[in-house]
Design an enzyme around this catalytic site. Sequence first.
Site, mmCIF file in Angstrom:
data_model
loop_
_atom_site.group_PDB
_atom_site.id
_atom_site.type_symbol
_atom_site.label_atom_id
_atom_site.label_comp_id
_atom_site.label_asym_id
_atom_site.label_seq_id
_atom_site.Cartn_x
_atom_site.Cartn_y
_atom_site.Cartn_z
ATOM 1 N N GLU A 51 17.485 1.795 148.122
ATOM 2 C CA GLU A 51 18.014 3.057 148.640
ATOM 3 C C GLU A 51 17.441 4.214 147.818
ATOM 4 O O GLU A 51 17.598 4.253 146.593
ATOM 5 C CB GLU A 51 19.544 3.054 148.524
ATOM 6 C CG GLU A 51 20.170 4.287 149.148
ATOM 7 C CD GLU A 51 21.685 4.322 148.955
ATOM 8 O OE1 GLU A 51 22.166 4.033 147.844
ATOM 9 O OE2 GLU A 51 22.385 4.662 149.929
ATOM 10 N N LYS B 114 39.322 10.837 141.415
ATOM 11 C CA LYS B 114 38.228 11.286 140.542
ATOM 12 C C LYS B 114 37.015 11.660 141.377
ATOM 13 O O LYS B 114 36.358 10.791 141.957
ATOM 14 C CB LYS B 114 37.823 10.182 139.552
ATOM 15 C CG LYS B 114 36.924 10.736 138.457
ATOM 16 C CD LYS B 114 36.010 9.716 137.845
ATOM 17 C CE LYS B 114 34.638 9.664 138.455
ATOM 18 N NZ LYS B 114 33.833 10.895 138.379
ATOM 19 N N CYS C 165 24.822 7.816 153.047
ATOM 20 C CA CYS C 165 24.800 6.358 152.831
ATOM 21 C C CYS C 165 24.258 5.634 154.065
ATOM 22 O O CYS C 165 23.564 4.637 153.954
ATOM 23 C CB CYS C 165 26.190 5.865 152.493
ATOM 24 S SG CYS C 165 27.435 6.435 153.652
ATOM 25 N N GLU D 141 32.835 1.174 149.401
ATOM 26 C CA GLU D 141 31.903 1.742 150.397
ATOM 27 C C GLU D 141 30.628 2.051 149.633
ATOM 28 O O GLU D 141 30.591 3.002 148.841
ATOM 29 C CB GLU D 141 32.482 3.038 150.995
ATOM 30 C CG GLU D 141 33.792 2.877 151.724
ATOM 31 C CD GLU D 141 33.665 2.105 153.022
ATOM 32 O OE1 GLU D 141 32.549 2.012 153.556
ATOM 33 O OE2 GLU D 141 34.691 1.580 153.474
HETATM 34 P P1 NAD Z 1 27.592 6.572 141.895
HETATM 35 O O1 NAD Z 1 27.898 5.148 142.140
HETATM 36 O O2 NAD Z 1 26.690 6.917 140.774
HETATM 37 O O3 NAD Z 1 28.952 7.383 141.604
HETATM 38 C C1 NAD Z 1 30.023 7.363 142.500
HETATM 39 C C2 NAD Z 1 31.297 7.657 141.722
HETATM 40 O O4 NAD Z 1 31.535 6.597 140.806
HETATM 41 C C3 NAD Z 1 31.231 8.934 140.887
HETATM 42 O O5 NAD Z 1 32.476 9.589 140.919
HETATM 43 C C4 NAD Z 1 30.950 8.402 139.498
HETATM 44 O O6 NAD Z 1 31.389 9.254 138.478
HETATM 45 C C5 NAD Z 1 31.754 7.111 139.521
HETATM 46 N N1 NAD Z 1 31.323 6.114 138.540
HETATM 47 C C6 NAD Z 1 30.087 5.938 138.022
HETATM 48 N N2 NAD Z 1 30.100 4.926 137.122
HETATM 49 C C7 NAD Z 1 31.369 4.449 137.100
HETATM 50 C C8 NAD Z 1 32.022 3.397 136.371
HETATM 51 N N3 NAD Z 1 31.375 2.642 135.495
HETATM 52 N N4 NAD Z 1 33.333 3.183 136.586
HETATM 53 C C9 NAD Z 1 34.000 3.923 137.505
HETATM 54 N N5 NAD Z 1 33.454 4.941 138.198
HETATM 55 C C10 NAD Z 1 32.144 5.188 138.006
HETATM 56 O O7 NAD Z 1 27.087 7.166 143.263
HETATM 57 P P2 NAD Z 1 26.551 8.644 143.568
HETATM 58 O O8 NAD Z 1 25.192 8.779 143.009
HETATM 59 O O9 NAD Z 1 27.590 9.636 143.196
HETATM 60 O O10 NAD Z 1 26.519 8.602 145.169
HETATM 61 C C11 NAD Z 1 25.485 8.071 145.893
HETATM 62 C C12 NAD Z 1 25.784 6.657 146.349
HETATM 63 O O11 NAD Z 1 26.995 6.624 147.105
HETATM 64 C C13 NAD Z 1 24.710 6.134 147.283
HETATM 65 O O12 NAD Z 1 24.399 4.820 146.933
HETATM 66 C C14 NAD Z 1 25.371 6.172 148.652
HETATM 67 O O13 NAD Z 1 24.843 5.275 149.582
HETATM 68 C C15 NAD Z 1 26.791 5.869 148.298
HETATM 69 N N6 NAD Z 1 27.686 6.314 149.365
HETATM 70 C C16 NAD Z 1 28.253 5.370 150.183
HETATM 71 C C17 NAD Z 1 29.071 5.770 151.236
HETATM 72 C C18 NAD Z 1 29.700 4.771 152.178
HETATM 73 O O14 NAD Z 1 30.580 5.163 152.926
HETATM 74 N N7 NAD Z 1 29.277 3.519 152.187
HETATM 75 C C19 NAD Z 1 29.291 7.127 151.449
HETATM 76 C C20 NAD Z 1 28.706 8.055 150.595
HETATM 77 C C21 NAD Z 1 27.896 7.628 149.556
#
Ligand code: NAD
Length: 506
Positions: free
Chosen positions: A399, A189, A298, A264
């Site tokens: 963040e 997804k 991230c 992650e």
């Molecule tokens: P997010 O957590 O809002 O969404 C990430 C994914 O999770 C999306 O596909 C979203 O649709 C899905 N999602 C959201 N709610 C959900 C739920 N209740 N159940 C299942 N899936 C759900 O994050 P974002 O805004 O898309 O991305 C930014 C974040 O990602 C930042 O916090 C960043 O630090 C983190 N990130 C971490 C890494 C790493 O390797 N540690 C890498 C890239 C991004």
Amino acid sequence: MNLTINEVESALISNDITQKMYINGEWTLSEGNQTRKIINPANSKVIGTVTEGTEVDAKKAITAARKAFYEDGWMNSRARDRAELLLQISNKLEERKEEFAYLDTLNNGKTLRESIADVEDAVNQLRYYAGLATKPHGQTYDVPDDIQAMVVREAIGVVGIIVPWNYPLVMANQKIAAALAAGCTVVVKPAQQTPLSLIRLFEIIDEVGFPSGVVNLVLGAGSKVGAELVANPDVDKISFTGGTDTGIRLMKSAADTVKNISLELGGKSPNIVFADAEFDVAVDYALYAIFANQGQVCSAGSRLLLEESLYDRFVPELVKRAKMIKVGPGWMDGIEMGPLVSEDHMNTVLDYIEIGKNEGATLLCGGNRIVEGEFGKGFFVEPTIFGNTKPDMRIVQEEIFGPVLVIQTFKTEEEAIELANGTDFGLAGAVFSQDGAKAQRVIRGLRAGITWINTYHPTFNEAPWGGYKQSGIGRDLGTYGFEEYLETKQINVNLKVEPSGFFEGK
Ligand code: NAD
């Protein structure tokens, strides 16, 4: 293929067909009949329409992935065949490198040079895991009995892969490559804002000919499609990259089925600069640490920890150079920073800038949305730096995930380590110093999973990626990332086949 950005964009815009999901080897429209418009964040143009999946679609994909693994034989597939399929994907992706890079630039906003590096990374990930597919091996043990005791490694089963929008292709690709190499089936997804490059990757996946149901793509909202993947008992593992708040929610839901989950998550990583650092190198990397990919990384070095005696020399140079960063549409020549991914996310970042001002931090540069001319249609924010911060400020602890740097100062090595570790996160961190022993001491003091000395950001598919504390659990990439998709089975073979004699009566 040599496409220009205009050709890619007009191909996308003229294509008013709703783009589909890929379930059980078929391109599929959602049961729910809803669609979602995909936006170019540099100019707000609609660049595609995609079908909007629901829980029902997720369930179908999970059923297909489960059947492919348990009934149709993928769990006994030959590692060499899986490696060959991954190599074919990598070759086709490499041939279409520019097209994929343009797609991520149009959909996510990142500069073309960064998108090209992402596609190259994705190609390498596929090749790396194709190589690893044939390498898992077990062990035998010398046990105190007439037993041959051994361990074999097996694919974990059906994997749900959920990824964010900041690296639309590469984040999903690294998990897909590792999971398929290990012999799992997957349901992927993407983030709802940035599905375009992944839909194209599935065109390649379709071409190379996996058995139906082995690799599935479901589009849609996290609260529906993502939540179903995590809650569904037929999913054996979740591999998630995203925000810490979402990760916490997912972990709670995964607990109901005791599901294996790797996370992650977010970061607020310290970039520590000592007075004895190579000055120009440290200034250069301080900028790169936070402003690459518009700060939507991230592991971004979003906190600059400066030795106090260096402050008056370092900060004016840093601010001068931050003001020189060329902001604009990511596909234009010479552009160094693109727009943020969406209007919503831009507003979150702008809100944090207001919070910083209200908390009493000093705005040293930036702080505004860029609205002149064509820029007004996009989601551009100036490179922003705050000084005069306190450790408990929200802009220091939380963040922001945008082009916003906060500066903290320290006097001693011990204070630097204490400040560096002073958030809930523990993803990354760096030290700049010409004193090698000191740099090593400080790095050893950091509670973080990814660290650098005298550089920031370089990461490699060969090395494990992941965080300490609330930055996550488990690792992506490298052999550690591969292990995440393998189970460990103990097999005991009786070498003296006779009754145990545990019970006397016959
Ligand atoms: P997010 O957590 O809002 O969404 C990430 C994914 O999770 C999306 O596909 C979203 O649709 C899905 N999602 C959201 N709610 C959900 C739920 N209740 N159940 C299942 N899936 C759900 O994050 P974002 O805004 O898309 O991305 C930014 C974040 O990602 C930042 O916090 C960043 O630090 C983190 N990130 C971490 C890494 C790493 O390797 N540690 C890498 C890239 C991004």
